[in-house]
Design an enzyme around this catalytic site. Structure first.
Site, mmCIF file in Angstrom:
data_model
loop_
_atom_site.group_PDB
_atom_site.id
_atom_site.type_symbol
_atom_site.label_atom_id
_atom_site.label_comp_id
_atom_site.label_asym_id
_atom_site.label_seq_id
_atom_site.Cartn_x
_atom_site.Cartn_y
_atom_site.Cartn_z
ATOM 1 N N GLN A 199 20.887 -81.079 70.478
ATOM 2 C CA GLN A 199 19.806 -81.339 69.520
ATOM 3 C C GLN A 199 18.726 -82.224 70.157
ATOM 4 O O GLN A 199 18.575 -82.222 71.364
ATOM 5 C CB GLN A 199 20.330 -81.975 68.226
ATOM 6 C CG GLN A 199 21.066 -81.009 67.328
ATOM 7 C CD GLN A 199 22.531 -80.936 67.655
ATOM 8 O OE1 GLN A 199 23.105 -81.899 68.093
ATOM 9 N NE2 GLN A 199 23.120 -79.800 67.465
ATOM 10 N N THR A 214 21.777 -85.147 62.716
ATOM 11 C CA THR A 214 23.094 -84.665 63.092
ATOM 12 C C THR A 214 24.048 -85.872 63.081
ATOM 13 O O THR A 214 23.616 -86.987 62.809
ATOM 14 C CB THR A 214 23.010 -83.949 64.452
ATOM 15 O OG1 THR A 214 24.223 -83.256 64.680
ATOM 16 C CG2 THR A 214 22.759 -84.904 65.600
ATOM 17 N N GLY A 223 23.179 -73.957 70.206
ATOM 18 C CA GLY A 223 23.216 -72.730 70.985
ATOM 19 C C GLY A 223 22.189 -72.793 72.092
ATOM 20 O O GLY A 223 21.007 -72.937 71.834
ATOM 21 N N HIS A 224 22.630 -72.729 73.323
ATOM 22 C CA HIS A 224 21.682 -72.635 74.431
ATOM 23 C C HIS A 224 21.529 -71.176 74.786
ATOM 24 O O HIS A 224 22.514 -70.498 75.060
ATOM 25 C CB HIS A 224 22.212 -73.336 75.676
ATOM 26 C CG HIS A 224 22.213 -74.819 75.535
ATOM 27 N ND1 HIS A 224 21.423 -75.468 74.636
ATOM 28 C CD2 HIS A 224 22.894 -75.758 76.196
ATOM 29 C CE1 HIS A 224 21.631 -76.757 74.748
ATOM 30 N NE2 HIS A 224 22.533 -76.965 75.684
ATOM 31 N N LYS A 251 16.127 -76.200 75.971
ATOM 32 C CA LYS A 251 16.977 -76.941 76.907
ATOM 33 C C LYS A 251 17.745 -76.008 77.829
ATOM 34 O O LYS A 251 17.904 -76.289 79.015
ATOM 35 C CB LYS A 251 17.957 -77.807 76.113
ATOM 36 C CG LYS A 251 18.766 -78.725 77.001
ATOM 37 C CD LYS A 251 19.869 -79.436 76.258
ATOM 38 C CE LYS A 251 19.340 -80.468 75.303
ATOM 39 N NZ LYS A 251 19.596 -80.087 73.900
ATOM 40 N N ASP A 297 16.138 -77.635 69.971
ATOM 41 C CA ASP A 297 15.587 -76.306 70.266
ATOM 42 C C ASP A 297 14.353 -76.384 71.148
ATOM 43 O O ASP A 297 13.416 -75.597 70.992
ATOM 44 C CB ASP A 297 15.231 -75.541 68.974
ATOM 45 C CG ASP A 297 16.400 -75.503 68.000
ATOM 46 O OD1 ASP A 297 17.512 -75.220 68.451
ATOM 47 O OD2 ASP A 297 16.175 -75.767 66.802
ATOM 48 N N GLY A 338 20.408 -67.755 63.275
ATOM 49 C CA GLY A 338 19.347 -66.771 63.069
ATOM 50 C C GLY A 338 18.294 -67.220 62.056
ATOM 51 O O GLY A 338 17.358 -66.495 61.757
ATOM 52 N N ARG A 339 18.427 -68.451 61.554
ATOM 53 C CA ARG A 339 17.465 -68.939 60.551
ATOM 54 C C ARG A 339 16.084 -69.109 61.172
ATOM 55 O O ARG A 339 15.957 -69.621 62.286
ATOM 56 C CB ARG A 339 17.890 -70.338 60.056
ATOM 57 C CG ARG A 339 19.040 -70.324 59.102
ATOM 58 C CD ARG A 339 19.304 -71.726 58.567
ATOM 59 N NE ARG A 339 19.849 -72.606 59.598
ATOM 60 C CZ ARG A 339 20.242 -73.852 59.369
ATOM 61 N NH1 ARG A 339 20.114 -74.381 58.184
ATOM 62 N NH2 ARG A 339 20.754 -74.578 60.334
ATOM 63 N N SER A 349 19.470 -69.931 67.265
ATOM 64 C CA SER A 349 20.286 -69.091 68.150
ATOM 65 C C SER A 349 21.725 -68.987 67.641
ATOM 66 O O SER A 349 22.455 -68.088 68.025
ATOM 67 C CB SER A 349 20.248 -69.601 69.585
ATOM 68 O OG SER A 349 20.489 -70.974 69.616
HETATM 69 P P1 GDP Z 1 17.624 -74.533 73.456
HETATM 70 O O1 GDP Z 1 18.869 -74.552 72.647
HETATM 71 O O2 GDP Z 1 17.007 -75.872 73.547
HETATM 72 O O3 GDP Z 1 17.769 -73.814 74.758
HETATM 73 O O4 GDP Z 1 16.544 -73.722 72.647
HETATM 74 P P2 GDP Z 1 16.558 -72.271 72.037
HETATM 75 O O5 GDP Z 1 17.875 -71.826 71.597
HETATM 76 O O6 GDP Z 1 15.460 -72.277 71.077
HETATM 77 O O7 GDP Z 1 16.205 -71.359 73.265
HETATM 78 C C1 GDP Z 1 14.984 -71.302 73.676
HETATM 79 C C2 GDP Z 1 14.505 -69.858 73.705
HETATM 80 O O8 GDP Z 1 13.243 -69.877 74.275
HETATM 81 C C3 GDP Z 1 15.334 -68.937 74.568
HETATM 82 O O9 GDP Z 1 15.257 -67.630 74.074
HETATM 83 C C4 GDP Z 1 14.646 -69.009 75.922
HETATM 84 O O10 GDP Z 1 14.794 -67.854 76.686
HETATM 85 C C5 GDP Z 1 13.223 -69.206 75.504
HETATM 86 N N1 GDP Z 1 12.424 -70.024 76.400
HETATM 87 C C6 GDP Z 1 12.774 -71.121 77.120
HETATM 88 N N2 GDP Z 1 11.711 -71.598 77.786
HETATM 89 C C7 GDP Z 1 10.672 -70.788 77.481
HETATM 90 C C8 GDP Z 1 9.300 -70.767 77.846
HETATM 91 O O11 GDP Z 1 8.786 -71.599 78.579
HETATM 92 N N3 GDP Z 1 8.535 -69.768 77.298
HETATM 93 C C9 GDP Z 1 9.030 -68.834 76.452
HETATM 94 N N4 GDP Z 1 8.215 -67.904 75.984
HETATM 95 N N5 GDP Z 1 10.327 -68.821 76.098
HETATM 96 C C10 GDP Z 1 11.121 -69.801 76.597
#
Ligand code: GDP
Length: 429
Positions: A224, A239, A40-41, A16, A13, A302-303, A299
């Site tokens: 991850q 994982t 989830g990205h 990425k 998270d 929702g946890r 994502s």
């Molecule tokens: P991932 O699976 O590694 O992409 O991580 P997440 O599911 O936690 O997604 C990251 C969340 O943070 C998404 O809602 C992105 O839009 C948001 N996000 C990514 N980079 C940034 C950042 O630099 N600042 C902020 N405020 N949000 C970010």
């Protein structure tokens, strides 16, 4: 030719989705090398958020081809739903997605075992899985009774293999209060998805190698993060696959000599979902700020995520086991306006103070923090390092010095352009 691996440096998270999305601007091939539908990205396209779980995020770039490589485990039903969702938004998937015939299929009994186990476990033993059947599917892979996507195309062969797997899982399922699954019913329900996805199957290791040899830019993304890697993470709270950069070699079928660089994803603070030790965890108003402002909620599930300060020993460990050549620092803007700012610089362990990450002794080790100066002015509009307030710049420099590698990207907001980019990541070294 340039092949770059992008790997999470923490517990996943790390943001990425956005970084991969930016890098795919220059990538001809985007390859996902591990994991399943738990990662989830979240991508922001225009004003819309799109969550993709299996399909590499490069699918949003019409010029990129996406590969789901053999290190992955795939739930065909979820994949079909994802393709439908993307196509409903006007994203063309046909002809741009290649699926490894050696990737393993997540089948209904994997989901059931996963859910029943998590339900039955005591709080301390609960891994906190996403209950998507990923762990049991990888178990089958290691036990050599897994069903590969290529197996599913041959119906009689598939039936025999699924019957054998059902027999093996039957006592486990019964002990957990479930029933013996029926191979026939599983196959019946799966057939429409198999028919639909069969044309996408290929020897993806060859596809990736051909691209690298052909001088294309290849981006290999894991799922991850390092501390959840089955070998290098906080075992057993990990994982079931190889999240670290080495996993790109086995998971995509690329030799280590073909990889040109490894970008480590580092979130400006730390988060963790699920169980297991988390030494820099904050359970106060600062932790709440990070969760709220950073939107730290899973994502897929929702946890709410656990939040805490940055852990430099953990990052140094991640830099080492991934062989990182640079980092992408994300969510710097979330740190704006904190009343205090600290980073973990070392640990007090039974054996004394150490700057090493006490991976196997986390519960007994105490983090040692250093106070940094917080900043209050918004940094969302920064596009160069010089645009950042001095304190934020110091924070970036402090991380670079602690790891001995540069921050090639600093993200200051969720939007694509809210990014400080330094240098060309696909430039040959
Ligand atoms: P991932 O699976 O590694 O992409 O991580 P997440 O599911 O936690 O997604 C990251 C969340 O943070 C998404 O809602 C992105 O839009 C948001 N996000 C990514 N980079 C940034 C950042 O630099 N600042 C902020 N405020 N949000 C970010």
């Amino acid at each position: 030719m340039t092949a770059i691996v992008i790997a999470g440096a923490q517990w996943g998270d790390e943001g990425k989705g956005k970084i991969v999305d930016l890098l795919t601007l220059r990538a001809d091939l985007v390859v996902r090398y591990a994991g399943g539908p738990n990662a989830g990205h979240t991508l922001v396209v225009g004003n819309e958020k799109v969550v993709v779980r299996l399909v590499p995020s490069g699918i949003l770039r019409p010029a990129s081809t996406c590969v789901m490589a053999q290190g992955m485990v795939v739930d065909l039903r979820v994949l079909c739903e994802e393709i439908d969702a993307l196509e409903a938004r006007g994203v063309k998937v046909a002809g741009r997605l290649v699926l490894s015939d050696r990737a393993h299929a997540i089948l209904p009994y994997h989901l059931e075992v996963d859910a029943r186990r998590e339900g039955a476990a005591t709080d301390a033993a609960r891994i906190g899985t996403t209950k998507k059947g990923i762990g049991p599917c990888y178990e089958d892979k290691a036990a050599r009774r897994g069903i590969r996507l290529g197996d599913l195309v041959h119906r009689e062969h598939a039936r025999e293999r699924i019957e054998a797997a059902c027999e093996a899982w039957s006592p486990v399922l019964r002990a957990l209060g479930g029933q013996t699954p029926s191979a026939g019913a599983i196959l019946e329900a799966l057939q429409p998805h198999v028919d639909r996805l069969a044309p996408l199957l290929a020897d993806t290791a060859k596809v990736v190698d051909d691209a690298i040899r052909g001088g294309k830019n290849v981006l290999l993304e894991g799922a991850q993060g390092t501390l959840l890697d089955v070998d290098h993470g906080t075992y057993p709270f990990v994982t079931s696959s190889s999240a670290t950069a080495g996993g790109a070699c086995t998971g995509a079928g690329v030799g280590p000599t073909r990889i040109d660089g490894v970008i480590g994803l580092v979130k400006a603070y730390t988060t963790r979902v699920g169980g297991g030790p988390f030494p820099t965890e904050l359970s106060d108003a600062v932790g709440e700020h990070l969760r709220k402002v950073g939107g730290e909620f899973g994502s897929v599930t929702g946890r709410p995520r656990r939040t805490g300060w940055l852990d430099l020993p953990a990052l140094r460990f991640a830099a080492r086991v991934n062989g990182m050549t640079s980092i992408a620092l994300t969510k710097m803007d979330v740190m704006t306006g904190l009343e205090r700012l600290e980073v973990c610089v070392a640990y007090e362990t039974k054996a004394g103070r150490t700057e090493e990450f006490p991976l196997d002794d986390l519960a007994q080790s105490k983090p040692i923090f250093r106070a940094m100066k917080p900043w209050s002015a918004s940094i969302d509009h920064a596009r160069k390092l010089e645009d950042l307030p001095t304190e934020a710049r110091e924070y970036v420099t402090m991380i670079e010095e602690a790891l001995g590698i540069p921050a090639s990207l600093v993200s200051v907001g969720p939007e694509r352009d809210a990014t400080i980019a330094r240098g060309d990541l696909f430039a040959p070294r």
